[in-house]
Design a protein around this motif. Structure first.
Motif, PDB file in Angstrom:
ATOM      1  N   ASP A  85       0.838  -1.207   0.000  1.00 14.41           N
ATOM      2  CA  ASP A  85       0.000   0.000   0.000  1.00 14.41           C
ATOM      3  C   ASP A  85       0.870   1.253   0.000  1.00 14.41           C
ATOM      4  O   ASP A  85       2.066   1.217  -0.340  1.00 14.41           O
ATOM      5  CB  ASP A  85      -0.959  -0.063   1.205  1.00 14.41           C
ATOM      6  CG  ASP A  85      -2.277   0.660   0.963  1.00 14.41           C
ATOM      7  OD1 ASP A  85      -2.305   1.895   1.095  1.00 14.41           O
ATOM      8  OD2 ASP A  85      -3.277  -0.006   0.634  1.00 14.41           O
ATOM      9  N   ASP A  86       0.309   2.342   0.396  1.00 15.43           N
ATOM     10  CA  ASP A  86       0.932   3.669   0.403  1.00 15.43           C
ATOM     11  C   ASP A  86       2.309   3.652   1.078  1.00 15.43           C
ATOM     12  O   ASP A  86       2.485   2.994   2.102  1.00 15.43           O
ATOM     13  CB  ASP A  86      -0.014   4.598   1.186  1.00 15.43           C
ATOM     14  CG  ASP A  86       0.308   6.053   0.981  1.00 15.43           C
ATOM     15  OD1 ASP A  86       1.326   6.366   0.357  1.00 15.43           O
ATOM     16  OD2 ASP A  86      -0.496   6.882   1.458  1.00 15.43           O
TER      17      ASP A  86
ATOM     18  N   ARG B  61      -5.408  16.536   3.543  1.00 16.48           N
ATOM     19  CA  ARG B  61      -4.454  15.453   3.833  1.00 16.48           C
ATOM     20  C   ARG B  61      -3.061  15.838   3.301  1.00 16.48           C
ATOM     21  O   ARG B  61      -2.352  15.024   2.757  1.00 16.48           O
ATOM     22  CB  ARG B  61      -4.887  14.126   3.216  1.00 16.48           C
ATOM     23  CG  ARG B  61      -4.334  12.935   3.970  1.00 16.48           C
ATOM     24  CD  ARG B  61      -4.354  11.660   3.155  1.00 16.48           C
ATOM     25  NE  ARG B  61      -4.003  10.504   3.966  1.00 16.48           N
ATOM     26  CZ  ARG B  61      -3.539   9.370   3.488  1.00 16.48           C
ATOM     27  NH1 ARG B  61      -3.371   9.203   2.206  1.00 16.48           N
ATOM     28  NH2 ARG B  61      -3.254   8.380   4.283  1.00 16.48           N
TER      29      ARG B  61
ATOM     30  N   LYS C 189      -4.056  -0.990  -6.756  1.00 16.22           N
ATOM     31  CA  LYS C 189      -5.107  -0.309  -5.991  1.00 16.22           C
ATOM     32  C   LYS C 189      -4.975   1.176  -6.316  1.00 16.22           C
ATOM     33  O   LYS C 189      -3.951   1.791  -6.016  1.00 16.22           O
ATOM     34  CB  LYS C 189      -4.879  -0.568  -4.497  1.00 16.22           C
ATOM     35  CG  LYS C 189      -5.848   0.154  -3.574  1.00 16.22           C
ATOM     36  CD  LYS C 189      -5.548  -0.248  -2.126  1.00 16.22           C
ATOM     37  CE  LYS C 189      -6.375   0.522  -1.118  1.00 16.22           C
ATOM     38  NZ  LYS C 189      -5.955   0.229   0.268  1.00 16.22           N
TER      39      LYS C 189
ATOM     40  N   ASP D 291      -6.013   4.762  -5.619  1.00 14.07           N
ATOM     41  CA  ASP D 291      -6.608   5.512  -4.517  1.00 14.07           C
ATOM     42  C   ASP D 291      -6.793   6.981  -4.910  1.00 14.07           C
ATOM     43  O   ASP D 291      -6.201   7.463  -5.893  1.00 14.07           O
ATOM     44  CB  ASP D 291      -5.670   5.407  -3.303  1.00 14.07           C
ATOM     45  CG  ASP D 291      -6.377   5.624  -1.973  1.00 14.07           C
ATOM     46  OD1 ASP D 291      -7.530   6.079  -1.970  1.00 14.07           O
ATOM     47  OD2 ASP D 291      -5.753   5.340  -0.926  1.00 14.07           O
TER      48      ASP D 291
ATOM     49  N   GLY E 168     -11.057   5.118   1.267  1.00  4.00           N
ATOM     50  CA  GLY E 168     -12.145   4.189   1.545  1.00  4.00           C
ATOM     51  C   GLY E 168     -13.088   4.189   0.356  1.00  4.00           C
ATOM     52  O   GLY E 168     -12.660   4.105  -0.793  1.00  4.00           O
TER      53      GLY E 168
ATOM     54  N   ASP F  55     -12.848   2.646   4.556  1.00  3.35           N
ATOM     55  CA  ASP F  55     -11.674   2.521   5.429  1.00  3.35           C
ATOM     56  C   ASP F  55     -12.065   1.957   6.777  1.00  3.35           C
ATOM     57  O   ASP F  55     -11.196   1.631   7.589  1.00  3.35           O
ATOM     58  CB  ASP F  55     -11.007   3.890   5.612  1.00  3.35           C
ATOM     59  CG  ASP F  55      -9.973   4.150   4.531  1.00  3.35           C
ATOM     60  OD1 ASP F  55      -9.622   3.203   3.803  1.00  3.35           O
ATOM     61  OD2 ASP F  55      -9.523   5.305   4.405  1.00  3.35           O
TER      62      ASP F  55
HETATM   63  C1  DGJ Z   1      -6.990   5.389   1.884  1.00  2.00           C
HETATM   64  C2  DGJ Z   1      -7.312   3.960   1.594  1.00  2.00           C
HETATM   65  O1  DGJ Z   1      -8.681   3.743   1.701  1.00  2.00           O
HETATM   66  C3  DGJ Z   1      -6.526   3.075   2.540  1.00  2.00           C
HETATM   67  O2  DGJ Z   1      -6.875   1.732   2.361  1.00  2.00           O
HETATM   68  C4  DGJ Z   1      -5.067   3.295   2.294  1.00  2.00           C
HETATM   69  O3  DGJ Z   1      -4.745   2.868   1.006  1.00  2.00           O
HETATM   70  C5  DGJ Z   1      -4.729   4.765   2.481  1.00  2.00           C
HETATM   71  N1  DGJ Z   1      -5.586   5.604   1.713  1.00  2.00           N
HETATM   72  C6  DGJ Z   1      -3.301   5.016   2.116  1.00  2.00           C
HETATM   73  O4  DGJ Z   1      -2.992   6.344   2.136  1.00  2.00           O
END
Ligand code: DGJ
Length: 719
Positions: free
Chosen positions: A356-357, A433, A466, A468, A519, A538
């Motif tokens: 992920d991030d 953010r 993924k 985002d 999310g 989320d």
């Molecule tokens: C929001 C996503 O919904 C999370 O699952 C995660 O990927 C974070 N962002 C990462 O910044």
């Protein structure tokens, strides 16, 4: 099926479970009927609106349109309800008189730059106004297998001067009666899509998003139901937009006892000028009808989505079962921290590890790095390869997180191109953010994003992405476009987004793309056209997920919802729920894990293997089954989903008791939707019961009342 009766100038659209009829009278395209199948050849002109007074009826010439049920209501011919179109000419004139000009039937209809439902037959009715020099094509796509009509409009400037669209909605549906209730889905980050039911008053009730996103606070959906409509009985009309930017849906209880539902692109800060010869397409609005209450409405939307929106290459393919490191490590990882998670996944049935991030740029927290899509060599000095190799050695695929639309001010990209971020001249850019949104209305910005993301995908063995998007757009301005274009900035953002998806998502057909937006803040049919599944929320707490997945299921199929098991106490609300409940709830969608597998107690790790085997065995139910919501967590004490195979050969019933109770009332929801005459064996109890019995009495159970958020899952097989 589409029919045109020339003698009576009547169009009839028919499909599974519905008829839709319209007629041309004095050049006006009138709505006649939408609902359960009827003998549409009967004389439906009886249902025409009548003149309000006998005086008006006697006046020669064109009648005011205020009493008529209209297919394409415009402004300026006496209809004072919410119009679908509002156009201004060069002299400021706003009258638009749309007259029937012809029709054609199309296969493989595709809107300019917009996701479009596929696999149906499309009626295109052309209306025109020769005074204004405007042609409007109304599209109606119908399908063999679901009671849905996908509508949109194409407006063309056929005159010599400029015209400006002040409103260009996708469709309007006039119902001949009133007294409806409107159901919408409201929410917030980590609390998405809660149903809300409101009586439709005389006047206009509207829901919208001004966030350049379909949004968490409101979903681009509304349903009109009668006061007595319930989960499995009664009339329900639903509308949902195939659109991912600012939108509006309005419902009007009119003075003449009719109800109008209309909507599409939000006309807030919207203005689009068309030069002679130019045209503009609106996104699709999908209308569905059900006489089986909200459950029928949902099943209609689910069949529509699975048959005509989600990429056929993925829609019924078993989904990756992922383990994602976000809640396990957040930004704090290196090889040594990630390897144990990958290693622990081996042999559990989990088949994909998603990083992920935090893997790129100088990203150690959310303040830096977005926009710099090259590996963070401080954390991962040898790049992604060791992680990918580790995954492959353990029999796993590798997935990676991106947030391509965003940039941090502290990034190389921003330092090189500060003007690429959206901001309004003279003001400090609006941070959220600690990040800004890239101006993807600009082709050079999109080219950069496409090259950067596709480079990572081509240089590494990546099977899953993924995508985002963690903030909304708060300033409608592009430093590159002219003042006119800025006035439809939110829509231009959508077109830019879909262009990115065409060039990244569709251009990498071997990669599985999951949608996400902080999310589930961008959960809509436009996104589902590109992403077979979307991270639902989320909030991974099983208790909250009962509510979120229940609300989301109102129109989105289970297979569209990514649902992960996480650890307790839950990171979003501190709640502790049993591991079995977390699995049961996460298995009602595209399942996965959001935790550090290496730190799980051995019995939970063993349970994962068992759970995944069970999930895979019945995954076809998630991918293509019919959903019956049998217990409503917003209304009662339990959450219950019954998923029945299309051929009714098997079903899975999940029940969650929300709170433990002393001397509790019985909790035995009825189970509709099975074959009434067939006997079913309940795997967990050995009982044998017929479908009709289960529909009338429910499944007797010894369900525990001890403790909160306890779950039971029952599997039923037809004998
Ligand atoms: C929001 C996503 O919904 C999370 O699952 C995660 O990927 C974070 N962002 C990462 O910044």
């Amino acid at each position: 099926m589409i029919r045109f009766d020339e003698k009576n100038a009547t169009f009839t659209l028919e499909g599974k479970g519905f008829s839709y009829v319209m007629g041309v009278v004095d050049g006006v395209l009138e709505h006649r009927y939408f609902g359960a199948p009827i003998h549409a050849d009967d004389d439906l002109s009886l249902f025409r609106g009548e003149a309000a007074t006998s005086f008006e009826a006697r006046v020669p010439g064109k009648k005011s349109q205020n009493q008529i049920l209209l297919e394409a209501p415009a402004y300026g011919r006496g209809d004072y309800r919410e119009p679908m179109f509002l156009l201004r000419g060069e002299e400021g004139e706003t009258t638009l008189d749309l007259t029937y000009a012809g029709y054609r039937i199309i296969r493989d209809h595709k809107l300019d730059g917009l996701p479009t439902s596929f696999g149906g037959e499309t009626l295109c009715v052309t209306l025109s106004d020769s005074v204004r020099g405007v042609s409007v094509e109304l599209f109606y796509t119908v399908f063999d297998d679901c009671p849905a009509v996908a509508r949109s409009a194409r407006i063309t400037n056929t005159g010599a001067g400029k015209i400006t669209l002040l409103r260009a909605y996708s469709a309007a549906l006039d119902l001949p009666d009133n007294g409806y209730e409107l159901i919408t889905l409201h929410g917030a980050w980590a609390r998405e899509r809660e149903p809300e039911r409101t009586p439709v008053p005389h006047g206009v009730l509207s829901v919208d998003s001004k966030r350049v996103s379909s949004s968490a606070p409101l979903n681009p959906f509304a349903a009109l139901v009668t006061r007595t409509t319930c989960e499995e009985a009664g009339d329900a009309y639903g509308v949902a937009l195939v659109y991912s930017s600012s939108w509006k849906i309005a419902c009007e209880g009119a003075q003449n006892g009719t109800t109008r539902l209309t909507g599409g692109i939000n006309d807030f800060a919207f203005r689009k000028t068309l030069a002679p010869g130019e045209r503009f397409d609106t996104p699709e609005a999908v209308f569905v009808y059900s006489d089986e209450g909200l459950g029928g409405l949902s099943r209609a939307f689910h069949d529509y989505a699975r048959g005509h929106i989600v990429n056929p290459a993925f829609v019924r393919r078993p989904r990756p079962i992922v383990v994602n490191n976000w809640e396990a490590t957040y930004f704090d990882f290196d090889y040594e921290r990630l390897y144990p998670i990958i290693d622990a996944a081996e042999g559990t049935g989990i088949d994909t590890f998603v990083l992920d991030d935090g893997w790129f740029g100088r990203r150690d927290n959310d303040s830096a790095g977005l926009g710099d899509w090259s590996v963070n060599l401080q954390k991962l000095p040898e790049g992604l390869a060791p992680l990918i190799d580790r995954c492959h050695a353990r029999g796993l695929k590798f997935g990676l997180w991106f947030e391509p639309e965003m940039v941090n001010p502290d990034s190389d990209l921003y330092r090189a191109h500060p003007d690429w971020a959206i901001s309004c001249p003279g003001y400090e850019p609006l941070l959220s953010r600690r990040q800004l949104v890239l101006d993807i209305t600009r082709p050079e910005v999109r080219d950069h994003i496409v090259a950067a993301v596709n480079r990572v995908l081509s240089e590494n063995a990546i099977d899953y992405v993924k995508w985002d998007s963690n903030r909304n757009v708060g300033e409608l301005f592009s430093s590159a476009s002219d003042a006119c274009d800025r006035e439809c900035f939110a829509h231009r953002y959508a077109l830019g987004l879909y262009d990115l998806f065409d060039r990244i998502v569709l251009a990498n057909p071997n990669v599985f793309f999951e949608g996400c937006s902080g999310g589930g803040s961008r959960f809509d049919f436009g996104m589902l056209y590109y992403f077979p599944q979307i991270w639902t929320s989320d909030d991974t707490d099983a208790g909250m997920r009962c509510r979120i997945q229940y609300g989301t299921s109102l129109l989105y199929p289970l297979s569209a919802m990514s649902c992960h098991v996480s650890v307790c106490p839950n990171h979003q609300n501190g709640r502790t729920t049993p591991f079995a409940t977390r699995c049961a709830v996460a298995h009602l969608g595209a399942t996965g894990y959001e935790l550090d597998l290496s730190r799980l107690p051995e019995e939970e790790r063993a349970a994962i293997k068992e759970q995944n085997e069970l999930f895979r065995r019945d995954e076809d139910l998630i991918l293509s089954g019919d959903l019956y919501r049998v217990a409503d967590p917003f209304a009662g004490k339990a959450f219950g989903f019954l998923v029945v195979a299309k051929d009714k050969s098997k079903a899975a019933f999940t029940l969650v008791r929300l709170f433990g109770e002393t001397n509790a009332e019985r909790l035995i929801p009825r189970l509709p939707g099975l074959d009434p005459d067939a006997a079913y064996r309940v795997e967990e109890t050995g009982e044998i019961l017929h479908g009709d019995t289960l529909a009338r009495t429910g499944l007797p159970n010894e369900f525990t009342k001890w403790g909160d958020f306890t779950a039971a899952v029952y599997h039923l097989t037809r004998l």
